[in-house]
Design an enzyme around this catalytic site. Sequence first.
Site, PDB file in Angstrom:
ATOM      1  N   CYS A  10      48.620  15.323 -20.777  1.00  0.00           N
ATOM      2  CA  CYS A  10      50.036  15.536 -20.464  1.00  0.00           C
ATOM      3  C   CYS A  10      50.837  14.416 -21.095  1.00  0.00           C
ATOM      4  O   CYS A  10      50.287  13.539 -21.760  1.00  0.00           O
ATOM      5  CB  CYS A  10      50.267  15.547 -18.952  1.00  0.00           C
ATOM      6  SG  CYS A  10      50.007  17.149 -18.190  1.00  0.00           S
ATOM      7  N   CYS A  83      51.123  20.433 -20.679  1.00  0.00           N
ATOM      8  CA  CYS A  83      52.526  20.640 -21.036  1.00  0.00           C
ATOM      9  C   CYS A  83      52.651  20.933 -22.525  1.00  0.00           C
ATOM     10  O   CYS A  83      51.783  20.583 -23.315  1.00  0.00           O
ATOM     11  CB  CYS A  83      53.363  19.421 -20.652  1.00  0.00           C
ATOM     12  SG  CYS A  83      52.902  17.887 -21.489  1.00  0.00           S
ATOM     13  N   CYS A  90      49.875  16.905 -30.371  1.00  0.00           N
ATOM     14  CA  CYS A  90      48.490  16.706 -30.823  1.00  0.00           C
ATOM     15  C   CYS A  90      47.715  18.024 -30.794  1.00  0.00           C
ATOM     16  O   CYS A  90      46.726  18.149 -30.095  1.00  0.00           O
ATOM     17  CB  CYS A  90      47.787  15.646 -29.989  1.00  0.00           C
ATOM     18  SG  CYS A  90      47.915  15.848 -28.218  1.00  0.00           S
TER      19      CYS A  90
END
Length: 148
Positions: A10, A83, A90
């Site tokens: 996250c 999220c 990434c």
Amino acid sequence: MGKPMVLFLCTGNSARSQMAEAFLRQHAGNKYDAHSAGLNPQGVHPLTIQVMKETGIDISGHQSKSLNQYLGKTSPKWVIFGCEKAEESCPHVWPFSLQSESWNLEDPVDFTGDELEQLMKFRFVRDQIEARILDWITENRIDSETEN
């Protein structure tokens, strides 16, 4: 062979990914090696600690971890993005990871309201995460059993 690694990512590693890591350890820690990290670690939010304690899970000793602690040092079998921002930043972090998933959970840290409303939001997100973890464990049960 060791337990397959699951990495929850996250933005801040302060709420959602911490909850997911703790629930996976609680419900299937004997089959999975659960970890979490953030793109920009912010420290574990006090309400995250509080709402997890309500379920009997004490994460007061947890710390936010940076994604850099894992890059090039581990090979998770699953990378689960909590999220969109983490996923967008990434998307190909671990090209050799067998699977990645996007859960796109609401961040309770970003919620504005009075203290009770914030607590209710953290509880709501916590309950969503536990349900997702339980479903995920069921869906991946065969994979974990073939690892041993």
